[in-house]
Design a protein around this motif. Structure first.
Motif, short mmCIF file in Angstrom:
data_model
loop_
_atom_site.label_atom_id
_atom_site.label_comp_id
_atom_site.label_asym_id
_atom_site.label_seq_id
_atom_site.Cartn_x
_atom_site.Cartn_y
_atom_site.Cartn_z
N ALA A 1 25.80 14.62 30.68
CA ALA A 1 26.81 13.60 30.38
C ALA A 1 26.27 12.20 30.65
O ALA A 1 26.49 11.27 29.87
N SER A 2 25.54 12.06 31.74
CA SER A 2 24.97 10.76 32.07
C SER A 2 23.90 10.35 31.06
O SER A 2 23.83 9.20 30.63
N ASP A 3 23.06 11.31 30.66
CA ASP A 3 22.03 11.02 29.65
C ASP A 3 22.67 10.56 28.34
O ASP A 3 22.19 9.62 27.69
N LEU A 4 23.74 11.25 27.95
CA LEU A 4 24.41 10.90 26.69
C LEU A 4 25.06 9.52 26.78
O LEU A 4 24.97 8.71 25.85
N ALA A 5 25.71 9.26 27.90
CA ALA A 5 26.33 7.94 28.10
C ALA A 5 25.27 6.84 28.12
O ALA A 5 25.48 5.76 27.56
N ARG A 6 24.14 7.11 28.74
CA ARG A 6 23.07 6.11 28.80
C ARG A 6 22.53 5.81 27.41
O ARG A 6 22.23 4.65 27.08
N LEU A 7 22.41 6.84 26.57
CA LEU A 7 21.97 6.62 25.19
C LEU A 7 22.96 5.73 24.46
O LEU A 7 22.58 4.78 23.78
N ALA A 8 24.26 6.05 24.58
CA ALA A 8 25.28 5.24 23.90
C ALA A 8 25.24 3.79 24.38
O ALA A 8 25.37 2.86 23.59
N LYS A 9 25.05 3.61 25.67
CA LYS A 9 24.96 2.26 26.23
C LYS A 9 23.76 1.51 25.67
O LYS A 9 23.84 0.31 25.36
N SER A 10 22.65 2.20 25.49
CA SER A 10 21.42 1.54 25.04
C SER A 10 21.53 1.00 23.63
O SER A 10 20.82 0.06 23.26
N ILE A 11 22.44 1.57 22.81
CA ILE A 11 22.60 1.11 21.43
C ILE A 11 24.00 0.50 21.22
O ILE A 11 24.38 0.21 20.09
N ASN A 12 24.73 0.34 22.33
CA ASN A 12 26.08 -0.23 22.26
C ASN A 12 26.96 0.55 21.28
O ASN A 12 27.66 -0.04 20.45
N LEU A 13 26.93 1.88 21.40
CA LEU A 13 27.71 2.73 20.51
C LEU A 13 29.16 2.73 20.96
O LEU A 13 29.51 3.22 22.03
N GLN A 14 30.00 2.18 20.14
CA GLN A 14 31.42 2.03 20.46
C GLN A 14 32.25 3.04 19.69
O GLN A 14 31.89 3.42 18.57
N PRO A 15 33.37 3.46 20.25
CA PRO A 15 34.30 4.29 19.45
C PRO A 15 34.88 3.48 18.31
O PRO A 15 35.08 2.26 18.44
N SER A 16 35.16 4.13 17.20
CA SER A 16 35.70 3.44 16.02
C SER A 16 37.02 4.03 15.58
O SER A 16 37.37 3.97 14.42
N PHE A 17 37.77 4.61 16.51
CA PHE A 17 39.03 5.26 16.16
C PHE A 17 40.14 4.74 17.06
O PHE A 17 39.87 4.05 18.04
#
Length: 310
Positions: free
Chosen positions: A294-310
């Motif tokens: 979970a932390s690895d996945l969150a870190r990846l999202a943070k690195s590309i500023n992946l935001q929810p779109s819903f």
């Protein structure tokens, strides 16, 4: 399960909050191994675009408790497979109730379709569809995953594809009438031998021939990578038929960063193309370490500023 083996202080706090007392990892994490684990608040922020596949995470925890465990890790959404397995503690009603209690969204389900490319199974498929639609209404999910594409002895691939497509054309108006989407899931031949729908084709051709907003593709990047590779270009070429996204790194089916896929670039392009839905984390946490995954996945999202779109 050994109730003493909790991992990470923030996860323990989350589990205590939800009342869950089962472990979510195979072993405790030593203090010097926790320094790169994102906090619960950061995980909650950056896991927001993702749905945790609780069929593959948290094994062998009792099924309903996995919803609590996903929330404790920081997820706000989960995905499931067949909800009609009462012997495993799974009914649409019990799953919907637990998800509501935990404030968790369920994003998709896979109710194990009969092998409907076989004409002998067509009537069984129609009956199955009644149950699949009813489960979706109970779970408040507008889309479900469709397989049913095992090889059929005595039929050519062309015959199987013709039968499969014909049945989908037949049921498409019914799905449209109830505002539901059936998503074909192509597999890959390495992990799922014995099927006739692998990778982006023939799934794209089937959907384009059916030509319905209610028959689309569950575009699983893991299967696409193992079958076709060239993930971004193939996604661009097939994006008009994508209804749902799942992923795992390849070839070991663990979290991003454990294999060969540059998921930062893949997810960035996915958003650029206009995908606004949840992204299904259908993978096995490496070493059964759910907190680390979970932390690895969150870190990846943070690195590309992946935001929810819903």
């Amino acid at each position: 399960m050994d109730r003493r083996k909790f991992i990470g202080s923030s996860l323990v706090a989350g589990l205590a909050t939800t009342g869950l007392t089962s472990c979510v990892s195979n072993s405790s994490i030593k203090t010097d191994q926790k320094s790169d684990i994102l906090s619960l608040s950061e995980r909650q922020k950056w896991l927001a675009p993702f749905a945790c596949n609780i069929e593959q995470w948290f094994r062998p925890m009792p099924f309903l408790d996995r919803i609590n465990a996903a929330k404790a890790l920081g997820f706000s959404a989960v995905e499931i497979w067949n909800p009609n397995q009462a012997k495993k503690g799974k009914t649409p009603e019990s799953i919907a109730k637990r998800a509501k209690e935990q404030g968790i969204t369920i994003t998709t389900y896979s109710p194990s379709a009969p092998n409907f490319a076989d004409p002998k199974n067509e009537q069984a498929f129609m009956q199955w569809l009644d149950g699949a639609i009813a489960a979706g209404k109970t779970l408040n999910i507008p889309n479900f995953n469709l397989t049913g594409h095992k090889l059929i002895e005595g039929l050519s691939e062309a015959q199987m594809l013709e039968n499969y497509t014909r049945v989908l054309k037949k049921v498409a108006p019914r799905l449209e009438a109830v505002n539901m989407v059936a998503t074909i899931e192509p597999y890959n031949p390495f992990n799922h031998p014995g099927h006739f729908i692998y990778g982006n084709e023939p799934a794209l051709s089937i959907c384009r021939e059916v030509n319905s907003p209610s028959v689309k593709i569950n575009w699983d990047f893991f299967h696409m990578q193992r079958t076709n590779g060239n993930l971004i270009t193939n996604l661009e070429n097939g994006f008009d038929q994508v209804a749902y996204i799942q992923f795992a790194d390849s070839p070991s089916r663990n979290q991003p960063g454990t294999g060969e896929v540059a998921y930062g670039k893949v997810f960035t392009r996915l958003r650029e193309l206009g995908y606004t839905g949840y992204i299904g984390a259908e993978f096995f946490p490496e070493n059964k370490d759910s907190l680390r995954a979970a932390s690895d996945l969150a870190r990846l999202a943070k690195s590309i500023n992946l935001q929810p779109s819903f």
